[in-house]
Design a protein around this motif. Structure first.
Motif, mmCIF file in Angstrom:
data_model
loop_
_atom_site.group_PDB
_atom_site.id
_atom_site.type_symbol
_atom_site.label_atom_id
_atom_site.label_comp_id
_atom_site.label_asym_id
_atom_site.label_seq_id
_atom_site.Cartn_x
_atom_site.Cartn_y
_atom_site.Cartn_z
ATOM 1 N N GLY A 19 2.906 4.330 11.106
ATOM 2 C CA GLY A 19 2.645 5.442 10.197
ATOM 3 C C GLY A 19 3.803 6.409 10.075
ATOM 4 O O GLY A 19 4.016 7.013 9.025
ATOM 5 N N SER A 21 1.131 -2.366 4.822
ATOM 6 C CA SER A 21 0.525 -1.037 4.788
ATOM 7 C C SER A 21 0.938 -0.256 6.030
ATOM 8 O O SER A 21 1.091 -0.820 7.106
ATOM 9 C CB SER A 21 -1.004 -1.137 4.742
ATOM 10 N N GLY A 61 -0.044 4.655 2.173
ATOM 11 C CA GLY A 61 -0.189 4.723 3.624
ATOM 12 C C GLY A 61 1.007 5.400 4.272
ATOM 13 O O GLY A 61 2.071 5.566 3.669
ATOM 14 N N MET A 90 -5.240 0.533 0.031
ATOM 15 C CA MET A 90 -5.252 -0.461 1.102
ATOM 16 C C MET A 90 -6.151 -1.635 0.755
ATOM 17 O O MET A 90 -5.749 -2.810 0.858
ATOM 18 C CB MET A 90 -5.729 0.177 2.417
ATOM 19 N N SER A 102 -6.127 8.646 7.611
ATOM 20 C CA SER A 102 -5.899 8.293 9.014
ATOM 21 C C SER A 102 -7.118 8.580 9.878
ATOM 22 O O SER A 102 -7.286 7.986 10.948
ATOM 23 C CB SER A 102 -4.695 9.070 9.554
ATOM 24 N N ASP A 127 0.871 -1.170 0.000
ATOM 25 C CA ASP A 127 0.000 0.000 0.000
ATOM 26 C C ASP A 127 0.911 1.223 0.000
ATOM 27 O O ASP A 127 1.400 1.659 1.040
ATOM 28 C CB ASP A 127 -0.896 -0.018 1.244
ATOM 29 N N LYS A 187 1.506 -4.528 9.420
ATOM 30 C CA LYS A 187 1.232 -3.100 9.649
ATOM 31 C C LYS A 187 2.521 -2.379 9.998
ATOM 32 O O LYS A 187 3.175 -2.676 10.983
ATOM 33 C CB LYS A 187 0.230 -2.943 10.808
ATOM 34 N N GLY A 233 -0.952 2.384 6.772
ATOM 35 C CA GLY A 233 -2.176 3.172 6.921
ATOM 36 C C GLY A 233 -2.877 2.965 8.252
ATOM 37 O O GLY A 233 -2.358 2.321 9.178
ATOM 38 N N ASN A 234 -4.084 3.485 8.322
ATOM 39 C CA ASN A 234 -4.966 3.433 9.494
ATOM 40 C C ASN A 234 -5.074 2.000 10.044
ATOM 41 O O ASN A 234 -5.529 1.092 9.357
ATOM 42 C CB ASN A 234 -6.330 3.965 9.037
ATOM 43 N N LEU A 285 -7.202 -1.120 8.525
ATOM 44 C CA LEU A 285 -6.460 -2.264 8.000
ATOM 45 C C LEU A 285 -6.939 -3.561 8.646
ATOM 46 O O LEU A 285 -7.118 -4.576 7.967
ATOM 47 C CB LEU A 285 -4.967 -2.075 8.251
#
Length: 352
Positions: A304, A103, A13, A86, A71, A10, A301, A105-106, A110
């Protein structure tokens, strides 16, 4: 589809976006030369970033996505963004086009996207979020759950222990990782009924490839006395954020102390090698890459705020889990739990 393993990235992200995601993936590619990548995100931005990483460009395919999970998006809103980078990265794992997804990201989005698309493995009630934490021992420790499940029963804790041990055998090259349950004390009578019941099942699990060594308190997380630490997601998330805050407090306090006077600055020059080692040990980028264990596919994950080194570590985690077939290992170990049915029944832990 390429015969070489592929990882879905992703690219949109993270706080720094495409530039850092591509730089980190390029670093990881040097460590795992056989890997190939599917890069999901804004095509123009990805192409521009790849101009600086020809080695990665030669091993990648760009797939354009026209939306991004922000986010601030709630999981329900993220799920509706079917064409987000994502969602498309997770979909590639589901379709078999990629063996893993990474990723930055959030986290909530996710988790929701991965769980809905990939579903949990047979024998697993809930996936858990696991991460590597630094210790004073010979290796890091794996801690789970770190926030995917705020409330857990004994059955969940036992499953987390088995999944965490499977991860530890790969990450630390151990035959029987030391597993402990986080508790408010080390005595057998301490803790909630769920924790005590989970401990009883794990003590009887001699056939499983793990060594259950009882309880561990929060102040021992970094001691190196456990390879795997198991807890519910609420306790785990609080412990993780506390550890991260303490590490930042220590480094900021030392920085302030060493700049308070000329004598302090001279002391810093003398102790610079030790300070460098401390900073390296506490740098979250060196331990980046949390894993959603228990899904029918590998999802990692990245933090961020990770830099390129941190992203590279997250991709490395995904690559190792793909190469060592973590999903197959967990499935085999979960089958072993069924041999404990008599114990589980006695403790009223049979599946609902």
């Amino acid at each position: 589809m390429s015969s070489q393993p592929r990882i879905a990235i992703d690219a949109m992200g993270g706080d720094e976006g495409v530039r850092v995601m591509m730089a980190g993936t390029a670093l990881a590619r040097r460590r795992h030369e056989g890997l190939r990548f599917l890069l999901f995100g804004d095509q123009a931005q990805i192409k521009a970033a790849l101009d600086h990483h020809p080695n990665l460009r030669a091993a990648s395919e760009i797939i354009h996505s026209d939306s991004v999970v922000e986010s601030t998006d709630k999981p329900s809103a993220a799920l509706r963004k079917k064409t987000s980078s994502m969602n498309m990265a997770i979909a590639a794992v589901k379709a078999g086009d990629a063996r893993a997804a990474v990723s930055a990201g959030n986290t909530g989005a996710l988790m929701a996207t991965a769980k809905l698309a990939l579903r949990t493995m047979p024998g697993v009630d809930r996936p858990a979020l696991a991460a590597l934490l630094p210790t004073l021992g010979d290796n890091d420790t794996i801690m789970l759950d770190l926030g995917a499940n705020t409330e857990c029963d004994a059955r969940n804790l036992v499953q987390f222990a088995v999944m965490g041990a499977a991860y530890a055998r790969i990450a630390f090259d151990l035959d029987r990782p030391r597993v402990r349950l986080m508790n408010i004390g080390t005595e057998e009578m301490k803790g909630t009924e769920e924790i005590r019941d989970a401990a009883a099942v794990l003590r009887a699990a001699e056939s499983l490839p793990l060594s259950f060594e009882g309880f561990i308190e929060g102040n021992k997380i970094g001691s190196g006395e456990a390879d795997v630490i198991v807890c519910d997601g609420f306790s785990g998330n609080v412990a993780l954020k506390t550890a991260e805050g303490t590490a930042k407090f220590v480094t900021d306090l030392l920085r302030k102390a060493f700049t308070s006077s000329i004598r302090s600055k001279l002391g810093f020059l003398i102790s610079r090698p030790a300070m460098h080692l401390l900073r390296h040990h506490l740098d979250p980028n060196n331990h980046n890459g949390a894993v959603f264990l228990g899904l029918n596919g590998v999802v990692v994950k990245s933090h961020g705020g990770a830099n390129d080194k941190g992203v590279a570590n997250a991709v490395h985690v995904a690559a190792r889990l793909v190469e060592e077939d973590i999903t197959r290992r967990i499935a085999a170990d979960m089958a072993g739990i069924e041999n404990l049915a008599a114990v589980a029944s006695k403790l009223e832990l049979s599946a609902k």
